[in-house]
Design an enzyme around this catalytic site. Structure first.
Site, PDB file in Angstrom:
ATOM      1  N   ASP A 120       0.658  -1.075  -0.061  1.00 28.89           N
ATOM      2  CA  ASP A 120      -0.077   0.086  -0.041  1.00 28.89           C
ATOM      3  C   ASP A 120       0.841   1.167  -0.164  1.00 28.89           C
ATOM      4  O   ASP A 120       0.712   2.308  -0.693  1.00 28.89           O
ATOM      5  CB  ASP A 120      -0.854  -0.121   1.362  1.00 28.89           C
ATOM      6  CG  ASP A 120      -2.060   1.147   1.458  1.00 28.89           C
ATOM      7  OD1 ASP A 120      -2.813   0.796   0.617  1.00 28.89           O
ATOM      8  OD2 ASP A 120      -1.806   1.856   2.055  1.00 28.89           O
ATOM      9  N   THR A 134       2.955  -8.252  -0.862  1.00 33.42           N
ATOM     10  CA  THR A 134       3.331  -8.081   0.614  1.00 33.42           C
ATOM     11  C   THR A 134       2.896  -9.464   1.042  1.00 33.42           C
ATOM     12  O   THR A 134       1.848  -9.771   0.903  1.00 33.42           O
ATOM     13  CB  THR A 134       2.780  -6.897   1.222  1.00 33.42           C
ATOM     14  OG1 THR A 134       2.706  -7.168   2.712  1.00 33.42           O
ATOM     15  CG2 THR A 134       1.219  -6.753   0.679  1.00 33.42           C
ATOM     16  N   ARG A 153       1.791  -6.049  11.309  1.00 36.54           N
ATOM     17  CA  ARG A 153       1.934  -4.581  12.347  1.00 36.54           C
ATOM     18  C   ARG A 153       0.474  -4.103  12.378  1.00 36.54           C
ATOM     19  O   ARG A 153      -0.034  -3.689  13.330  1.00 36.54           O
ATOM     20  CB  ARG A 153       2.834  -3.692  11.667  1.00 36.54           C
ATOM     21  CG  ARG A 153       3.886  -3.339  12.440  1.00 36.54           C
ATOM     22  CD  ARG A 153       4.620  -2.332  12.186  1.00 36.54           C
ATOM     23  NE  ARG A 153       5.029  -2.313  10.780  1.00 36.54           N
ATOM     24  CZ  ARG A 153       6.324  -2.164  10.148  1.00 36.54           C
ATOM     25  NH1 ARG A 153       7.297  -1.950  11.370  1.00 36.54           N
ATOM     26  NH2 ARG A 153       6.692  -1.991   8.994  1.00 36.54           N
TER      27      ARG A 153
HETATM   28  P1  ADP Z   1       4.889  -1.321   1.629  1.00 39.66           P
HETATM   29  O1  ADP Z   1       4.815  -0.815   0.202  1.00 39.66           O
HETATM   30  O2  ADP Z   1       5.128  -2.642   1.762  1.00 39.66           O
HETATM   31  O3  ADP Z   1       3.517  -0.814   2.203  1.00 39.66           O
HETATM   32  P2  ADP Z   1       5.906   0.875   2.839  1.00 39.66           P
HETATM   33  O4  ADP Z   1       4.773   1.283   3.657  1.00 39.66           O
HETATM   34  O5  ADP Z   1       7.349   0.790   3.573  1.00 39.66           O
HETATM   35  O6  ADP Z   1       5.879  -0.411   2.288  1.00 39.66           O
HETATM   36  O7  ADP Z   1       6.417   1.759   1.621  1.00 39.66           O
HETATM   37  C1  ADP Z   1       7.553   1.691   0.852  1.00 39.66           C
HETATM   38  C2  ADP Z   1       7.934   3.124   0.289  1.00 39.66           C
HETATM   39  O8  ADP Z   1       6.864   3.503  -0.491  1.00 39.66           O
HETATM   40  C3  ADP Z   1       8.395   4.075   1.234  1.00 39.66           C
HETATM   41  O9  ADP Z   1       9.615   3.838   1.652  1.00 39.66           O
HETATM   42  C4  ADP Z   1       8.237   5.233   0.528  1.00 39.66           C
HETATM   43  O10 ADP Z   1       9.230   5.616  -0.446  1.00 39.66           O
HETATM   44  C5  ADP Z   1       6.983   4.954  -0.478  1.00 39.66           C
HETATM   45  N1  ADP Z   1       5.993   5.560   0.358  1.00 39.66           N
HETATM   46  C6  ADP Z   1       5.282   4.946   1.619  1.00 39.66           C
HETATM   47  N2  ADP Z   1       4.196   5.704   1.852  1.00 39.66           N
HETATM   48  C7  ADP Z   1       4.132   6.814   0.884  1.00 39.66           C
HETATM   49  C8  ADP Z   1       3.288   7.743   1.035  1.00 39.66           C
HETATM   50  N3  ADP Z   1       2.341   7.882   1.907  1.00 39.66           N
HETATM   51  N4  ADP Z   1       3.443   8.787   0.019  1.00 39.66           N
HETATM   52  C9  ADP Z   1       4.481   8.576  -0.889  1.00 39.66           C
HETATM   53  N5  ADP Z   1       5.457   7.881  -0.873  1.00 39.66           N
HETATM   54  C10 ADP Z   1       5.173   6.438   0.197  1.00 39.66           C
HETATM   55  O1  F6P Z   2       4.932  -5.459   5.523  1.00 39.25           O
HETATM   56  C1  F6P Z   2       5.531  -6.722   5.467  1.00 39.25           C
HETATM   57  C2  F6P Z   2       6.312  -6.900   7.059  1.00 39.25           C
HETATM   58  O2  F6P Z   2       6.808  -7.888   6.930  1.00 39.25           O
HETATM   59  C3  F6P Z   2       5.189  -6.740   8.072  1.00 39.25           C
HETATM   60  O3  F6P Z   2       4.334  -7.911   8.324  1.00 39.25           O
HETATM   61  C4  F6P Z   2       6.161  -6.314   9.226  1.00 39.25           C
HETATM   62  O4  F6P Z   2       5.277  -5.743  10.109  1.00 39.25           O
HETATM   63  C5  F6P Z   2       7.151  -5.470   8.477  1.00 39.25           C
HETATM   64  O5  F6P Z   2       7.140  -5.784   7.163  1.00 39.25           O
HETATM   65  C6  F6P Z   2       8.506  -5.635   9.098  1.00 39.25           C
HETATM   66  O6  F6P Z   2       9.313  -4.623   8.322  1.00 39.25           O
HETATM   67  P1  F6P Z   2      10.937  -4.646   8.250  1.00 39.25           P
HETATM   68  O7  F6P Z   2      11.327  -5.997   7.673  1.00 39.25           O
HETATM   69  O8  F6P Z   2      11.367  -3.481   8.014  1.00 39.25           O
HETATM   70  O9  F6P Z   2      11.313  -5.090   9.844  1.00 39.25           O
END
Ligand code: ADP
Ligand code: F6P
Length: 323
Positions: free
Chosen positions: A106, A128, A174
């Protein structure tokens, strides 16, 4: 006529088994349809830094069965800033990238949408282990993670049985309890604690264990989602209050690795191909989703607004089956 010549592909956020199968599918379908495909390494970091190389048919050989991501992944805080997004757009121009397929969660899709505001065409592919993206019934990696955790529970049950113990197992998630709830059912757990549902230690943990003991149970499995946390403290409290010897295990990143299941490989292959087909059809800024077992595409804004909630019926079923 479609003006896209070069497609970039990246993996972002937490890695997930099956991401490689998705990369392979984007590269091979992309080349099949006449696009140039470039790989962007380490998520949005690679886009900002120009860590980008052309992918060939053979560059994705021998990866379908491998966990992790050959493009590597990252969380990139700079990408959340205007300066970071501008740098990313500059680098996309330098490498002639017309569209980017973002395989991630997301957060990664929110980043993709931000980039689309600067004129980049983006397509999201859900990857994910958490299965927590609102617009899709399924995210790549979830099935593999479920099987990894189920294997761990089976092993833990063996030793819990031998010693007549209670085992508390903390699993990832999480903000979402999809892994916890489903492996709770698959692994026959007595208690499942989810971030979506508040709990009372006496009524929701101690009581079912004691009642289970009174009905003849001799060992117990308690699943705690990461978002609830505190598995070690919960284990101590169970031991103190019930007198049953209790151990805690935090599974951690073992859940993120490993060879993807057949289901994850096939789903990733279909979703990766769909991302390229959507671009070939001239569509912009879409997310690939699974709805009722069909792989479809959805507008990215609509996708990011779509919420899903944990199945209350399944929570109730896990409670009933623990009797
Ligand atoms: P995931 O894609 O698994 O949900 P993250 O939430 O850590 O993982 O997001 C991955 C990357 O996407 C972040 O490190 C950032 O670069 C970008 N990102 C996350 N949230 C936002 C946001 N609200 N706006 C813009 N970029 C974002
Ligand atoms: O989003 C996938 C995930 O494995 C979650 O289940 C967990 O909370 C998080 O990533 C852990 O992130 P990191 O690898 O940065 O510790």
């Amino acid at each position: 006529m479609n003006h896209i010549k070069t497609i970039g592909v990246l993996t972002s956020g937490g890695d997930a088994p099956g991401m490689n199968a998705a990369i392979r599918s984007v590269v091979r379908t992309g080349i099949y349809y006449g696009f140039k495909v470039v790989g962007i390494r380490k998520g949005y970091n690679g886009l900002i830094n120009g860590d980008i190389t052309e992918m060939s048919l053979r560059s994705v050989s021998d990866i379908i069965h491998r966990g992790g991501t050959i493009l590597q992944s990252a969380r990139c805080s700079e990408f959340k800033t205007e300066a970071g997004l501008k740098k990313a757009m500059t680098m996309a121009k330098v490498f002639g990238i017309d569209a980017i397929v973002v395989i991630g969660g997301d957060g990664s899709f929110r980043g993709a949408r931000d980039l689309s505001k600067y004129g980049m065409i983006v397509i999201g592919v859900p990857g994910t282990i958490d299965n927590d993206i609102g617009c899709t019934d399924y995210t790549i990696g979830y099935d593999t993670a479920l099987n990894t955790v189920q294997d761990a529970i089976d092993k833990i049950r063996d030793t819990a049985y031998s010693h007549e113990r209670c085992s508390v197992l903390e699993v990832m998630g999480r903000h979402a309890g999809y892994i916890a709830l489903n492996v709770g059912i698959a692994g026959g757990a007595e208690v499942v604690l989810l971030p979506e549902k508040s709990y009372d230690i006496n009524m929701d943990v101690i009581k079912p264990i004691i009642e289970g003991r009174n009905r003849g149970k001799k060992h117990y499995v308690v699943i705690v989602a990461e978002g609830v946390g505190g598995a070690i403290d919960i284990a101590k409290e169970i031991e103190e209050k019930t007198g049953i010897e209790t151990r805690a295990t935090i599974l951690g990143h073992i859940q993120r690795g490993g060879s993807p299941t057949a289901y994850d490989r096939v789903t990733a292959s279909i979703m990766g191909a769909k991302a390229v087909e959507v671009l070939k059809d001239g569509k912009k800024n879409r997310v690939i989703c699974m709805k009722n077992s069909q792989v479809i595409d959805m507008d990215i804004d609509e996708a990011l607004e779509t919420k899903k909630s944990i199945d209350k019926g399944l929570i109730e079923l896990s409670r009933i089956l623990a009797l």
